[in-house]
Design an enzyme around this catalytic site. Structure first.
Site, PDB file in Angstrom:
ATOM      1  N   TYR A 140       0.746  -1.107  -0.071  1.00 54.78           N
ATOM      2  CA  TYR A 140      -0.070  -0.076  -0.011  1.00 54.78           C
ATOM      3  C   TYR A 140       0.952   1.320   0.144  1.00 54.78           C
ATOM      4  O   TYR A 140       0.362   2.390  -0.340  1.00 54.78           O
ATOM      5  CB  TYR A 140      -1.043   0.082   1.199  1.00 54.78           C
ATOM      6  CG  TYR A 140      -2.053  -1.128   1.273  1.00 54.78           C
ATOM      7  CD1 TYR A 140      -2.261  -1.852   0.088  1.00 54.78           C
ATOM      8  CD2 TYR A 140      -2.861  -1.128   2.291  1.00 54.78           C
ATOM      9  CE1 TYR A 140      -3.041  -2.626  -0.087  1.00 54.78           C
ATOM     10  CE2 TYR A 140      -4.014  -2.013   2.086  1.00 54.78           C
ATOM     11  CZ  TYR A 140      -4.314  -2.811   0.740  1.00 54.78           C
ATOM     12  OH  TYR A 140      -5.104  -3.736   1.121  1.00 54.78           O
ATOM     13  N   LYS A 190       2.889 -15.590   1.541  1.00 52.88           N
ATOM     14  CA  LYS A 190       2.978 -16.405   0.163  1.00 52.88           C
ATOM     15  C   LYS A 190       4.372 -16.320  -0.331  1.00 52.88           C
ATOM     16  O   LYS A 190       4.707 -16.130  -1.446  1.00 52.88           O
ATOM     17  CB  LYS A 190       2.025 -15.366  -0.720  1.00 52.88           C
ATOM     18  CG  LYS A 190       1.610 -15.806  -2.076  1.00 52.88           C
ATOM     19  CD  LYS A 190       0.608 -16.966  -1.874  1.00 52.88           C
ATOM     20  CE  LYS A 190       0.173 -17.587  -3.255  1.00 52.88           C
ATOM     21  NZ  LYS A 190      -0.579 -18.721  -3.161  1.00 52.88           N
ATOM     22  N   ASP A 222      -3.743 -17.898   0.994  1.00 51.64           N
ATOM     23  CA  ASP A 222      -4.786 -18.816   0.229  1.00 51.64           C
ATOM     24  C   ASP A 222      -5.467 -19.718   1.392  1.00 51.64           C
ATOM     25  O   ASP A 222      -6.841 -19.987   1.429  1.00 51.64           O
ATOM     26  CB  ASP A 222      -4.672 -19.115  -1.056  1.00 51.64           C
ATOM     27  CG  ASP A 222      -3.364 -20.048  -1.181  1.00 51.64           C
ATOM     28  OD1 ASP A 222      -2.463 -19.740  -0.319  1.00 51.64           O
ATOM     29  OD2 ASP A 222      -2.949 -20.475  -2.166  1.00 51.64           O
ATOM     30  N   ASP A 246      -5.606  -6.640   5.572  1.00 54.25           N
ATOM     31  CA  ASP A 246      -6.650  -6.205   5.161  1.00 54.25           C
ATOM     32  C   ASP A 246      -8.013  -7.149   4.865  1.00 54.25           C
ATOM     33  O   ASP A 246      -9.175  -6.956   5.395  1.00 54.25           O
ATOM     34  CB  ASP A 246      -6.464  -5.249   4.122  1.00 54.25           C
ATOM     35  CG  ASP A 246      -7.384  -4.112   3.715  1.00 54.25           C
ATOM     36  OD1 ASP A 246      -8.475  -3.993   4.457  1.00 54.25           O
ATOM     37  OD2 ASP A 246      -7.234  -3.323   2.585  1.00 54.25           O
ATOM     38  N   ASP A 250     -11.192  -8.608   7.211  1.00 51.86           N
ATOM     39  CA  ASP A 250     -12.721  -8.414   6.894  1.00 51.86           C
ATOM     40  C   ASP A 250     -13.286  -9.739   6.829  1.00 51.86           C
ATOM     41  O   ASP A 250     -14.368  -9.796   7.248  1.00 51.86           O
ATOM     42  CB  ASP A 250     -12.415  -7.757   5.559  1.00 51.86           C
ATOM     43  CG  ASP A 250     -12.855  -6.234   5.856  1.00 51.86           C
ATOM     44  OD1 ASP A 250     -12.434  -5.601   6.702  1.00 51.86           O
ATOM     45  OD2 ASP A 250     -13.157  -5.471   4.634  1.00 51.86           O
TER      46      ASP A 250
END
Ligand code: NAD
Length: 358
Positions: A140, A190, A222, A246, A250
């Site tokens: 980000y 990852k 994943d 993020d 959620d």
């Protein structure tokens, strides 16, 4: 003495923060806390009054405080302002100005509300996990970034970057917090594809050596997304970078079924923190006494635990919330047949009373 800055913001922000302050009053009376409150403007309210979503005066007060209790910001009224003047910018600037790099999002499902989840009650009832997300680095913020022309077409690009020191400090936050809970940390990466997370895995593993009691595991993002809906109660603390955090936070939040129940904290190196509910300013229900104040009340509990080092007060606030749910009180968002529908103010008053009566 501890200083708390109160920033109610917009929409339902002032209503839910008022209820958290009512609970704070009860906590002060019961525990004899020495707290000085300050108040400030942020978001749309600050745009209206001073033309800036984070006025200098508010930032100064935030710097001087030990902790910040934040409501919510934004609303259609300010959506047409130029990007830099929008309420959301105020919150982003506040987080980055204060160096709040560690975002803590607990996903707790009180057994009384298990029916609100989209998952089967036996899969989620009693869920208590904590996601620790790095908040000020990663893709980000990485440079270079942008959209450019290349070979006659547009190409978009971002940079996923983490320094070793950024990885170490977020890992330590996760380990320290896990020591106060179930002592299990799952680091999500990852590493099979992205070098930056290969290094993340290495650094987190290295840091864990200072915490022999912690059981550290690693999971690809994943798989973590799948395990969160398959068997979420297998997790204790999850630590991950900004982007994965993020999305996973959620996802975890939604396991609990109600956005009005989820608190959060964003901490700096010295445990100074900004505490806010995960939801937004809910302009659709603002001013009607419909908002659920429990996420903000539980954010206050986190403030007590992490910035004021008063785990005892935090436990008492959470116990008061549970007692009120046991009594069958529900705001509209969590109301089901057989329970009593109450307003924002009635819910806050009930929690304050339960806390006062210990
Ligand atoms: P929202 O979270 O405000 O609302 C989504 C839905 O959940 C709405 O139906 C709302 O009524 C309901 N809801 C939210 N909080 C509730 C509560 N405490 N009790 C009962 N119901 C509740 O998200 P949105 O509608 O996408 O955004 C509204 C505004 O909030 C936008 O301006 C957005 O930018 C802003 N926002 C602010 C923050 C923040 O302050 N950190 C976070 C997200 C969104």
């Amino acid at each position: 003495m501890s200083r708390i800055l109160v920033l109610p913001g917009d929409g339902i922000g002032p209503e839910i923060v008022d209820e958290a302050l009512r609970v704070l009053d009860a906590a002060q009376a019961r525990f004899g806390l020495d707290i000085e409150l300050d108040h400030g403007l942020v978001g749309g309210a600050a745009c209206d009054a001073e033309g800036d979503p984070l006025p200098e005066g508010t930032l100064e007060k935030a710097r001087a405080a030990d902790a910040i209790l934040f409501g919510s910001i934004g609303g259609p009224k300010w959506d047409t302002l130029e990007r830099d003047k929008r309420p959301e910018r105020g919150l982003l600037r506040l987080r980055s100005s204060l160096g709040l790099f560690a975002n803590l999002r607990p996903a707790i499902l009180f057994p009384q509300l298990a029916g609100a989840s989209s998952l089967k009650p036996e899969v989620v009832s009693g869920l208590d996990i904590l996601i620790v997300r790095e908040l000020t680095g990663g893709i980000y913020f990485g440079q270079p970034r942008g959209i450019k022309e290349e070979n006659g077409e547009r190409v978009g690009f971002n940079t996923y970057v983490y320094s070793e020191s950024e990885m170490k400090r977020i890992a330590r936050v996760a380990f320290d917090l896990a020591m106060q809970r179930g002592k299990r940390v799952c680091s999500v990466d990852k590493a099979n594809v992205l070098e930056v997370t290969e290094l993340w895995k290495e650094v987190v593993t290295e840091e864990a050596k200072a915490y022999p009691e912690i059981e550290l595991s690693h999971m690809y993002v994943d798989n973590a997304a799948m395990q969160l809906v398959r068997a979420p109660k297998n997790f204790d603390v999850i630590v991950t970078g900004n982007l994965f955090g993020d999305i996973l936070s959620d996802e975890a939040a939604m396991l609990t079924g109600s956005i009005g129940m989820l608190p959060s904290a964003s901490l700096d190196e010295n445990r100074k923190g900004l505490y806010e509910p995960c939801h937004g300013s809910a302009p659709d229900i603002a001013g009607q006494g419909l908002a659920n104040p429990l996420a903000t009340i539980m954010s206050l509990a986190m403030l007590m635990r992490y910035s004021l080092q008063r785990g005892d007060v935090a436990d008492a606030i959470e116990a008061a919330v549970e007692k009120v749910l046991d009594q069958g009180l529900r705001t509209a968002d969590i109301h089901t047949e057989g329970t009593r529908k109450v307003s924002t103010g009635e819910m806050g008053a009930a929690v304050a009373e339960a806390l006062a009566n210990g």
